[in-house]
Design a protein around this motif. Sequence first.
Motif, PDB file in Angstrom:
ATOM      1  N   ASP A  66       2.554  10.867  -9.076  1.00  0.00           N
ATOM      2  CA  ASP A  66       1.797  11.077 -10.433  1.00  0.00           C
ATOM      3  C   ASP A  66       0.857  12.147 -10.075  1.00  0.00           C
ATOM      4  O   ASP A  66       0.846  13.263 -11.063  1.00  0.00           O
ATOM      5  N   LEU A  67       0.223  12.398  -9.025  1.00  0.00           N
ATOM      6  CA  LEU A  67      -0.707  13.640  -8.664  1.00  0.00           C
ATOM      7  C   LEU A  67       0.320  14.725  -8.831  1.00  0.00           C
ATOM      8  O   LEU A  67      -0.234  15.967  -9.352  1.00  0.00           O
ATOM      9  N   LYS A 120       0.845  -1.167  -0.207  1.00  0.00           N
ATOM     10  CA  LYS A 120       0.169  -0.063  -0.072  1.00  0.00           C
ATOM     11  C   LYS A 120       0.741   1.344  -0.040  1.00  0.00           C
ATOM     12  O   LYS A 120       0.594   2.188  -0.741  1.00  0.00           O
ATOM     13  N   ARG A 121       1.885   1.131   0.702  1.00  0.00           N
ATOM     14  CA  ARG A 121       2.859   2.299   0.723  1.00  0.00           C
ATOM     15  C   ARG A 121       3.350   2.709  -0.695  1.00  0.00           C
ATOM     16  O   ARG A 121       3.359   3.612  -1.242  1.00  0.00           O
ATOM     17  N   ASP A 122       3.970   1.731  -1.129  1.00  0.00           N
ATOM     18  CA  ASP A 122       4.478   1.760  -2.449  1.00  0.00           C
ATOM     19  C   ASP A 122       3.438   2.380  -3.502  1.00  0.00           C
ATOM     20  O   ASP A 122       3.532   3.224  -4.351  1.00  0.00           O
ATOM     21  N   LEU A 123       2.413   1.556  -3.561  1.00  0.00           N
ATOM     22  CA  LEU A 123       1.203   2.214  -4.457  1.00  0.00           C
ATOM     23  C   LEU A 123       0.942   3.539  -4.099  1.00  0.00           C
ATOM     24  O   LEU A 123       0.911   4.335  -5.135  1.00  0.00           O
ATOM     25  N   PHE A 124       0.845   3.973  -3.096  1.00  0.00           N
ATOM     26  CA  PHE A 124       0.328   5.712  -2.788  1.00  0.00           C
ATOM     27  C   PHE A 124       1.558   6.457  -2.797  1.00  0.00           C
ATOM     28  O   PHE A 124       1.328   7.636  -3.417  1.00  0.00           O
ATOM     29  N   ASN A 125       2.706   5.819  -2.725  1.00  0.00           N
ATOM     30  CA  ASN A 125       3.900   6.856  -3.293  1.00  0.00           C
ATOM     31  C   ASN A 125       3.659   7.049  -4.697  1.00  0.00           C
ATOM     32  O   ASN A 125       3.902   8.186  -5.095  1.00  0.00           O
ATOM     33  N   ALA A 159      10.670  18.516  -4.616  1.00  0.00           N
ATOM     34  CA  ALA A 159       9.863  17.181  -4.108  1.00  0.00           C
ATOM     35  C   ALA A 159      10.063  16.177  -5.132  1.00  0.00           C
ATOM     36  O   ALA A 159      10.328  15.001  -4.834  1.00  0.00           O
ATOM     37  N   LEU A 160       9.887  16.338  -6.336  1.00  0.00           N
ATOM     38  CA  LEU A 160      10.096  15.426  -7.578  1.00  0.00           C
ATOM     39  C   LEU A 160      11.534  14.888  -7.808  1.00  0.00           C
ATOM     40  O   LEU A 160      11.465  13.762  -7.773  1.00  0.00           O
TER      41      LEU A 160
END
Lengths: 256, 193
Positions: free
Chosen positions: A75-76, A65-70, A120-121
């Motif tokens: 992406d956002l 879940k952590r990797d997915l939402f990172n 940040a990117l």
Amino acid sequence: MPRENHVEEWIPFYLLGGLDAYETEMVEKHLPRCAQCRAVLEDLRGGAQALPYAARPIPPSPRVKRDLFNRVHADLRANSAASQARAIATSANWFDWLRVPSRAVALASLILLVLSIAWALSLRAQVDQLHAQVNEQRVALTLLSKPSTVTKDFQATAVQPNARGQLIADLSDHRALLVVSGLKPLPQGRVYEAWLIKGKTPVGVGTFVVDANGVGQILINAPEPLRVYQIAALTEEPEGGSALPTTSILMSSQFN
Amino acid sequence: MLGRVVMMNLPERSDEELMSGVVRRESAALEILYDRYAASALGVALKILRERASAEDIVQETFWRVWKSAATFDSRRGAFPSWLFAMTRNLAIDELRRRAARQASDIDLDDAASEIPDCASDVMDAVWTQMQSERVREAIQQLSEPQRQVILLAYFQGLTRQEIAERLQEPAGTIHTRARLALQKLKTLLSGE
Ligand SMILES: [Zn+2]
């Protein structure tokens, strides 16, 4: 072909994912034209929809879940930075627009925002790179532990006769690990490029550099299973790699 | 029974509402869907691949595709879980085929230990998922062995109808009939409350 050109006999397997590509296409062409077969589909759909639940649910580890939402949040951020940059680039008379002092302040803060997003990117990119490295090592370890994995000598030609190398590969897989030593370190702007050769066509499968001791490695991810290629080879190329080899072969290995 | 049910009057956003949120780039909506279905998706991937790390990669990739391709989801063509699990299943079967290691492994419905997450953000979802799974597994146990075999070989091992006929040394027609009867019986067993 099922009788009368209907596809109802195939529909259970269509729902179960058990048709080949041709059969799937036949079913998908037929269904919109035939109410009878569509009725069979609707009749069986409920049973097929239950099948995923035949597996016991297992909560994934928190890492997933952590990797997915990172990824999702990166992406956002990337999309919002891009659309803000577009907004600035497309505002037509923005010099006029800037004559209003509050707007200049607003633009300055927007630029600051874009810069901080870019920062940040770039942090995110570093983290991604670390993730990629860890993932690459994990793939390499998986490869090493597979019983079907073979090790092939990657032999030097006369150009750099002291080079040594091994290609660790499962020929049914797309991935292989190439480890080399004794290659000369290259000047800025030059890299080593690995190739897989199918018939007479070389396919570039990645570039790498070696350290001061001439040691380097690359995880190859070929477009097709390795067994379709006859030869793996290595050349020296400009940074970014070449479409076709431009220098002589430094090392090679035969698959078959 | 295959749609979501609202239990104990908990306010709950439907899958379709959440997917509209995902299309509007609401990561919170994706998170609720993840909490709702990730365990079932991992169950599917793990049953196919029998290896946890790859199965978890498949789950991550599935939900990433939900995020990136949300706009292609069309609720008129089927419910969200069907769309989601089809992606999970297809990614896992692709991986299985890549490995080209299709051993004749036994089909075991109880090969993975059941776990209820201790830190689940939505315990009701976890309980619902467990109940759903138990009902389906009970129903599958009520099929005849040949019927069960055919649908599990197709769905969880990615064998085509031809391959199943060869493996079981039966005519294709017999295999077709078994699959159809199995799906009909499952539907009947599961639709009676
Ligand atoms: Zn028809």
